[in-house]
Every structure is written in structure tokens, then in C-alpha cells.
Design a protein around this motif. Structure first.
Motif, short mmCIF file in Angstrom:
data_model
loop_
_atom_site.label_atom_id
_atom_site.label_comp_id
_atom_site.label_asym_id
_atom_site.label_seq_id
_atom_site.Cartn_x
_atom_site.Cartn_y
_atom_site.Cartn_z
N TRP A 1 -1.66 -7.19 6.72
CA TRP A 1 -2.64 -7.34 7.78
C TRP A 1 -4.08 -7.28 7.26
N GLY A 2 -4.29 -7.53 5.99
CA GLY A 2 -5.61 -7.39 5.42
C GLY A 2 -6.68 -8.19 6.13
N GLU A 3 -6.43 -9.47 6.40
CA GLU A 3 -7.41 -10.31 7.08
C GLU A 3 -7.68 -9.80 8.49
N ASP A 4 -6.64 -9.34 9.16
CA ASP A 4 -6.80 -8.81 10.51
C ASP A 4 -7.65 -7.55 10.51
N VAL A 5 -7.42 -6.66 9.53
CA VAL A 5 -8.19 -5.43 9.44
C VAL A 5 -9.66 -5.75 9.16
N ALA A 6 -9.90 -6.66 8.24
CA ALA A 6 -11.28 -7.03 7.90
C ALA A 6 -12.03 -7.60 9.09
N ALA A 7 -11.31 -8.19 10.04
CA ALA A 7 -11.95 -8.80 11.21
C ALA A 7 -12.17 -7.80 12.34
N LEU A 8 -11.63 -6.59 12.21
CA LEU A 8 -11.77 -5.60 13.28
C LEU A 8 -13.23 -5.20 13.49
N GLU A 9 -13.61 -5.07 14.73
CA GLU A 9 -14.90 -4.49 15.08
C GLU A 9 -14.75 -3.09 15.64
N ALA B 1 -9.17 1.06 -0.01
CA ALA B 1 -9.27 -0.39 0.19
C ALA B 1 -9.39 -0.72 1.67
N MET B 2 -8.64 -0.01 2.50
CA MET B 2 -8.73 -0.23 3.94
C MET B 2 -10.11 0.16 4.46
N PHE B 3 -10.63 1.28 3.97
CA PHE B 3 -11.96 1.73 4.36
C PHE B 3 -13.01 0.68 4.00
N GLY C 1 0.79 -1.22 0.00
CA GLY C 1 0.00 0.00 0.00
C GLY C 1 0.83 1.27 0.00
N TRP C 2 2.12 1.16 0.27
CA TRP C 2 2.97 2.35 0.24
C TRP C 2 3.17 2.81 -1.20
N GLN C 3 3.36 4.09 -1.37
CA GLN C 3 3.61 4.63 -2.71
C GLN C 3 4.82 3.93 -3.33
N PRO C 4 4.79 3.68 -4.65
CA PRO C 4 5.96 3.05 -5.30
C PRO C 4 7.25 3.81 -5.04
N PRO D 1 -21.61 3.20 8.18
CA PRO D 1 -20.63 2.37 8.88
C PRO D 1 -19.98 3.14 10.02
N ALA D 2 -19.50 2.41 11.01
CA ALA D 2 -18.87 3.05 12.17
C ALA D 2 -17.52 3.66 11.81
N SER D 3 -16.84 3.09 10.82
CA SER D 3 -15.54 3.62 10.41
C SER D 3 -15.70 4.73 9.37
N ARG D 4 -14.68 5.57 9.26
CA ARG D 4 -14.75 6.74 8.38
C ARG D 4 -13.42 6.93 7.65
N LEU D 5 -13.48 7.69 6.56
CA LEU D 5 -12.30 8.03 5.77
C LEU D 5 -12.29 9.52 5.52
N ALA D 6 -11.15 10.17 5.79
CA ALA D 6 -10.99 11.60 5.55
C ALA D 6 -9.72 11.83 4.75
N VAL D 7 -9.82 12.62 3.68
CA VAL D 7 -8.67 12.93 2.82
C VAL D 7 -8.37 14.42 2.94
#
Length: 287
Positions: free
Chosen positions: A201-209, A229-231, A148-151, A247-253
């Protein structure tokens, strides 16, 4: 740094009025080190985690702003600021474990977490490893996977060297607070090794409550696609106004914002963070 000079001058002028609001600093034994931390404000506990090569002052004005409505515990990680180093690598699981041990040491059962950069990844790992101890997580400038880091950043990692970092301004600034003024090269070695640590950590993030607020600059070290993708892994990215709660989670740019510019916009950060921690949302036409 110029912002910090201005802030210091303003605080000096206002010292009598702010005397009762000055943060209280202390050290506590955490996993074999003496961890330095500062407490400010009143309210529900909010733990603030800084980025690599940083310390509490380097987090700037966002800490006193957050302390207006929260009891803020700002930590300094292993080998950073006034916290001692130990014979142990710096890894995200280790940093997460240090946060848990700190909470045990000062008697915090559960708290909100705000982390920036390395502190955000440590906060994310903490939410994964100790979910029962996190109310809400604010993660600014974070990735959950190395891809996910910039190239440009991934290309830069193999070129990192201790000598390169010794020439940067924060190398001299390190000595001003460090428990070991000569410990900077050893810290750099550990932080370069951290960049080479596996991160998937994709699977771990998807399992987060745990509700997560992802904050990213539009020119940050993580790609915008990765933040989205994380959002989505956290249940975000759906259409509102359809009769279902958001959703309980949010994304801010943050616009026109590079990685190092994220933390220098306390007013904008606070405008994102405070409504999230308070659970408030903008009202639509159908509410």
C-alpha cells in the motif's frame, strides 16, 4: 490475562462509584453480521479496533483511559468476540468496509480511529478507502507492505496451521464470549488466509492527507526501518527548528516492547495518543 484479573477485581470494588461510567454494549446489523460494540465516555467520537484473535476486553485498560476524554466506540470484528461470523473471507478491505457500515448504522459521520495490530491495518485501509470519514488515525503495530514484517514473522506465516492455534490459550477464552462457541477453527482459517493476502500500500499511504500517529515497539512484528519508511511516506522525518511547522503525522517507539506487549502499556500509549488527538506538540527553543 493477569492484568485483566486485577482490573476486574478493582472495578468490582469500585462498582458503586463507577456505575454511571460503565460501557454500554449493543449489537447492530453490519454487512450481514450482528456486530457487537461498546460505547463509553463523552467527547468527540473515537473508534477502537482490536487485533486478530482479540476482543474488547483483550484491549485492556487503554479503552477506559481514552474514554476519559473521548466518546469511545469499541468494535468487535467479524467472528471475534460477540460478533457473528459470515460466509466471507476476512480481508483488510472487508474490515474497513465493516467500519464504514458500522458508522452508518450508529450515525457517526466522521471519527478518530485507534487500531492495534490487525485493527491498525484495518484502520489504515479505512483511511485509504474512506478518507473523508477519518479525522486522525492512531495505528499501533502496523505495516503497509508485507515486506515490512520482520523476517522471522514472514518465515513463520507458511508454517501456520489451525491445529497450532487450537493449542493456544485464547482458543479456550474464545468460547467465553463467542456468538458461536464452536467457531474458532473457522476463524483461524480466515485469519491465516489474511496473512497470505497481498499487501503493498505504499502509493496509497503516500497519498494520504489524514494525520497518522504510528506507534511501534522496538521489538515489534514490523521492522523499525519499515515504521520509519512509513513515517517518511507521510511527510515525517524532517528537521524541526527551521521555521516550518512539524508534519501532521508522528512516530512513537516504545522501548523494550514486543508486539504483544504494546497494548499492555496503557499509560505510555495514552501519553502518545492524547497529545496527538488534541494537536499539541512539545515546545522547542525557537517557539
Amino acid at each position: 490475562m493477569f492484568r485483566m484479573v486485577i482490573l476486574t477485581a478493582l472495578l468490582a470494588v469500585a462498582a458503586p462509584a463507577l456505575a454511571d461510567e460503565e460501557p454500554t454494549g449493543d449489537r447492530v446489523a453490519v454487512n450481514g453480521m450482528k456486530m457487537y460494540y461498546e460505547v463509553s465516555g463523552k467527547g468527540d467520537p473515537l473508534i477502537v479496533l482490536h487485533g486478530a484473535y482479540m476482543n474488547i476486553p483483550a484491549m485492556g485498560e487503554i479503552i477506559p483511559v481514552l474514554a476519559e476524554t473521548h466518546k469511545v466506540y469499541a468494535l468487535e470484528f467479524q467472528g471475534h468476540g460477540r460478533t457473528t461470523d459470515i460466509d466471507r473471507p476476512i480481508t483488510y478491505p472487508n474490515l474497513a468496509g465493516d467500519v464504514a457500515a458500522f458508522m452508518d448504522a450508529v450515525g457517526i459521520e466522521k471519527a478518530d480511529i485507534f487500531g492495534y495490530s490487525m485493527g491498525a491495518a484495518a484502520g489504515l485501509r479505512f483511511a485509504i478507502d474512506f478518507p473523508e470519514r477519518v479525522d486522525q488515525l492512531v495505528a499501533a503495530s502496523v505495516a503497509y507492505d508485507y515486506e515490512g514484517w520482520q523476517p522471522a514473522f514472514r518465515d513463520f506465516v507458511p508454517q501456520m496451521s489451525v491445529e497450532m492455534f487450537l493449542e493456544m490459550p485464547f482458543a479456550a477464552e474464545y468460547r467465553e464470549l463467542a456468538a458461536d462457541p464452536d467457531g474458532f477453527p473457522a476463524l483461524v482459517e480466515k485469519l491465516i488466509a489474511l496473512e497470505h493476502e497481498p499487501m503493498a500500500w505504499g502509493e496509497d499511504v503516500a497519498a494520504l492527507e489524514t494525520p497518522v500517529l504510528i506507534i511501534t515497539g522496538d521489538a515489534d512484528v514490523a521492522t523499525l526501518e519499515h515504521s520509519v519508511a512509513m513515517f517518511r511516506l507521510l511527510g515525517g522525518g524532517v528537521m524541526g527548528d527551521m521555521g516550518q511547522p512539524l508534519p501532521a503525522s508522528r512516530l512513537a517507539v516504545m522501548p523494550a516492547t514486543s508486539h504483544t506487549a504494546v497494548i499492555n502499556q496503557p499509560a505510555l500509549l495514552h501519553a502518545f495518543i492524547e497529545p496527538f488527538l488534541q494537536g499539541t506538540t512539545p515546545k522547542g527553543f525557537f517557539e
